[in-house]
Design a protein around this motif. Structure first.
Motif, short mmCIF file in Angstrom:
data_model
loop_
_atom_site.label_atom_id
_atom_site.label_comp_id
_atom_site.label_asym_id
_atom_site.label_seq_id
_atom_site.Cartn_x
_atom_site.Cartn_y
_atom_site.Cartn_z
N LEU A 89 0.85 -1.19 0.00
CA LEU A 89 0.00 0.00 0.00
C LEU A 89 0.88 1.24 0.00
O LEU A 89 1.79 1.37 0.82
N PHE A 90 0.60 2.16 -0.93
CA PHE A 90 1.44 3.33 -1.12
C PHE A 90 0.59 4.60 -1.21
O PHE A 90 -0.54 4.55 -1.68
N PRO A 91 1.15 5.76 -0.83
CA PRO A 91 0.43 7.02 -0.93
C PRO A 91 0.57 7.66 -2.32
O PRO A 91 0.26 8.82 -2.51
N TYR A 92 1.05 6.91 -3.28
CA TYR A 92 1.25 7.40 -4.65
C TYR A 92 0.97 6.25 -5.61
O TYR A 92 1.04 5.08 -5.22
N PRO A 93 0.65 6.55 -6.85
CA PRO A 93 0.37 5.47 -7.82
C PRO A 93 1.57 4.54 -8.00
O PRO A 93 2.72 5.00 -7.99
#
Length: 69
Positions: A57-61
């Motif tokens: 899970l990441f805060p960016y694509p």
């Protein structure tokens, strides 16, 4: 790392929105993310789907360049 209502990207499920951040005393998976429809998934505070797994899970694509077989 994550905040409520933040748009996030999962290497498995794609784009989603952080629905809720639970208190640390409520378990190992405090980051609750909503994906298309009503699908909810929980992650560790650092973005792992399982405590002993990889960050997904990441805060960016994210772009998947090679599938793991």
């Amino acid at each position: 790392m994550f905040t409520e209502k933040q748009k996030v990207w999962c290497a498995v499920y794609g784009a989603g929105v952080v629905e809720e951040i639970l208190h640390a005393s409520e378990g190992v998976y405090p980051v609750v993310v909503r994906f298309k429809g009503t699908r909810l998934r929980a992650y560790t505070s650092d973005g792992k789907y399982s405590a002993d797994g990889n960050v997904v899970l990441f805060p960016y694509p994210v772009e998947i360049t090679k599938a793991i077989k």
